[in-house]
Design an enzyme around this catalytic site. Structure first.
Site, PDB file in Angstrom:
ATOM      1  N   SER A  83      14.468   5.275  -1.558  1.00  0.00           N
ATOM      2  CA  SER A  83      13.260   4.758  -2.224  1.00  0.00           C
ATOM      3  C   SER A  83      13.205   3.163  -2.259  1.00  0.00           C
ATOM      4  CB  SER A  83      13.166   5.364  -3.609  1.00  0.00           C
ATOM      5  OG  SER A  83      12.370   4.593  -4.484  1.00  0.00           O
ATOM      6  N   LYS A  84      12.179   2.696  -2.184  1.00  0.00           N
ATOM      7  CA  LYS A  84      12.118   1.411  -2.425  1.00  0.00           C
ATOM      8  C   LYS A  84      12.628   0.730  -3.873  1.00  0.00           C
ATOM      9  CE  LYS A  84       7.861   0.908   0.346  1.00  0.00           C
ATOM     10  NZ  LYS A  84       6.335   0.471   0.580  1.00  0.00           N
ATOM     11  N   ARG A  85      12.716   1.779  -4.844  1.00  0.00           N
ATOM     12  CA  ARG A  85      13.150   1.338  -6.087  1.00  0.00           C
ATOM     13  C   ARG A  85      14.671   1.498  -6.313  1.00  0.00           C
ATOM     14  NH1 ARG A  85       8.252   3.419  -6.411  1.00  0.00           N
ATOM     15  NH2 ARG A  85       9.309   5.738  -6.791  1.00  0.00           N
ATOM     16  N   ASP A  86      15.216   1.753  -4.944  1.00  0.00           N
ATOM     17  CA  ASP A  86      16.626   2.316  -4.987  1.00  0.00           C
ATOM     18  C   ASP A  86      17.443   0.872  -4.895  1.00  0.00           C
ATOM     19  OD1 ASP A  86      19.307   2.773  -4.454  1.00  0.00           O
ATOM     20  OD2 ASP A  86      18.809   4.430  -3.215  1.00  0.00           O
TER      21      ASP A  86
END
Length: 484
Positions: free
Chosen positions: A253-256
């Site tokens: 995820s881009k939020r990882d």
């Protein structure tokens, strides 16, 4: 379609990240292997989410990775425009055609009405879908909605009781039932076409033969097939690559925050584009044999879509570091030094306007660590020992310097180093040999204490070279507390 034509079609709603880069790279390899065309098309109709510099970032870092395209916004191949926002003159007549053929219709439901319907369906445990309330409006009903000032969206009339089946390049045969898909919007209230409508039209008119993309797009395929079928277009071959997962085997995820994901960040850290190309090329695709280091030309020659993995691709940070290190070791010193300079300047390891002497020293420092370096920016961390007044020793290192023989060893070493007229690696090596001869200490018992005392580390590059770069004064200063 006799010629292979593939496209990478990013939205400028963000910058180029690993997932998109892999999609672009596999399309590029497939095209080049088959003597086809690689097209970069910008899907910019989601104007609310477009970010400034998004398109520029996509193109700049694709080019940095070595993915040269045959057609795009800067290279017209006769199939343009290459931005969706500039293709309304293509979409509008097709929308009118679908309306005239009753394959689409105007829906005047408000966003509030649609949201209420959605909430009711979810409360009943149903999959949210449009119920078709405006699928068969009379002329009088339409006029009443228009009089209210309602703006319509345009929905595609989904055929009922139909199975959409396609042979996926990766997954094999895949089927979807049309009854699970409500009539969907092809043109929004603001007149902008939706993704699934526009992408099918674009792929047809650009003569795209194969659509290779991420697994998250597979649910879009039946909607796109509906458009192809309704308009009598030839359906391209689809291939959906498996997800990229992190160390916990969860979708990347881009939020990882545990994984660097944007290509620009790898560029700024000092990774080599050919190494990143190599790493991404192995994310969900495997060659024959055990070899893992390949040039772009080798990838093109051996790329076989039948070897695309059916299992999720694991993003292995350790493997990426190893691959980049292989390339760093093979690079000429001048190139590696140029890559490290901005990082050393930013960390104030060298001055902003270094003298020739300072540059020479810094270049020797880079040469000392080139074999260890995973990326150019790592030089700052690797070379800490040269810029610290006090060394912090690990438990292992502390145990080494507390050895019984260390005081005598350091006393003799200090004596031998003081005698040196020239403090270079060759002379230092000679001095250490003289210490061995006088004390009878040899091997690990000789070299390990010296390394820990002068560098604070139990492992590192060539010891005499390290001591030469530290300089005689600093080396003697670090030895002094450990002498008898």
């Amino acid at each position: 379609m006799d010629k292979v034509r593939v496209r990478y079609a990013p939205s400028p709603t963000g910058f180029l990240h690993i997932g998109n880069a892999r999609t672009a790279l596999f399309n590029y390899l497939f095209a080049r292997h088959n003597g086809g065309d690689f097209i970069v098309r910008i899907e910019d109709t989601d104007t609310a989410r477009n970010v400034e510099g998004g398109e520029e970032s996509q193109l700049r870092y694709l080019k940095w990775l070595g993915l040269e395209w045959d057609e795009s916004v800067d290279k017209d191949g006769g199939y343009g425009p290459y931005r969706q926002s500039e293709r309304a003159h293509i979409y509008n007549p097709i929308v009118e055609q679908l309306l005239a053929e009753d394959k689409a219709y105007r829906c005047y439901m408000t966003s509030e009405e649609l949201e209420a319907e959605r909430e009711e369906q979810q409360a009943r445990g149903e999959m949210p879908r449009y119920g078709g309330q405006h699928a068969h409006l009379t002329k009088e009903q339409e006029e009443a909605f228009i009089a209210e000032g309602r703006e319509p969206s345009i929905r595609f009339r989904v055929p009922q009781g139909k199975t959409y089946t396609f042979n996926d390049m990766v997954k094999g045969e895949v089927s979807f039932e049309s009854d699970g898909i409500g009539d969907w919007v092809i043109v929004k209230k603001d007149g902008i076409p939706t993704y699934n409508f526009a992408v099918a039209i674009d792929d047809h008119f650009m003569e795209i033969s194969h659509v290779i993309r991420g697994d998250d797009h597979i649910s879009n395929t039946p909607k796109q097939m509906m458009i192809y079928e309704a308009l009598g277009y030839e359906i391209p071959t689809f291939g959906h690559m498996t997800l990229i997962v992190n160390e916990e085997r969860k979708k990347l995820s881009k939020r990882d925050g545990s994984i660097i994901q944007f290509i620009e960040q790898y560029h700024d850290l000092g990774y080599l584009p050919e190494a990143l190309f190599n790493f991404i090329g192995l994310l969900g695709w495997s060659p024959f044999g055990e070899e893992e280091i390949f040039s772009k030309e080798q990838f093109i020659e051996m790329f076989d879509e039948n070897r695309l993995s059916k299992s999720p691709a694991f993003f292995d940070k350790v493997k990426l570091a190893w691959i980049n290190n292989q390339y760093m070791k093979e690079k000429d010193l001048d190139t590696v030094f140029e890559m490290t300079l901005p990082h050393m300047e930013k960390a104030e390891l060298i001055s902003a306007n270094p003298s020739e002497e300072e540059l020479k020293w810094a270049k020797s420092l880079v040469e000392l660590y080139q074999q260890q370096m995973s990326y150019a920016g790592e030089i700052v961390e690797l070379s800490e020992l040269f810029f610290k007044d006090e060394l912090q020793l690990s438990d292992e290192a502390t145990e080494v310097v507390n050895g019984e023989q260390v005081p005598e060893l350091m006393r003799v070493l200090k004596e031998k180093l003081n005698e040196l007229e020239t403090f270079d690696a060759t002379s230092i090596k000679g001095a250490i040999k003289a210490v061995q001869k006088e004390t009878g200490i040899k091997g690990k018992n000789l070299f390990m204490p010296i390394r820990v005392v002068v560098s604070g580390q139990t492992h590192g590059p060539e010891l005499p070279n390290t001591m030469e770069l530290l300089g005689k004064e600093k080396v003697l200063e670090r030895i002094a507390p450990y002498t008898v």
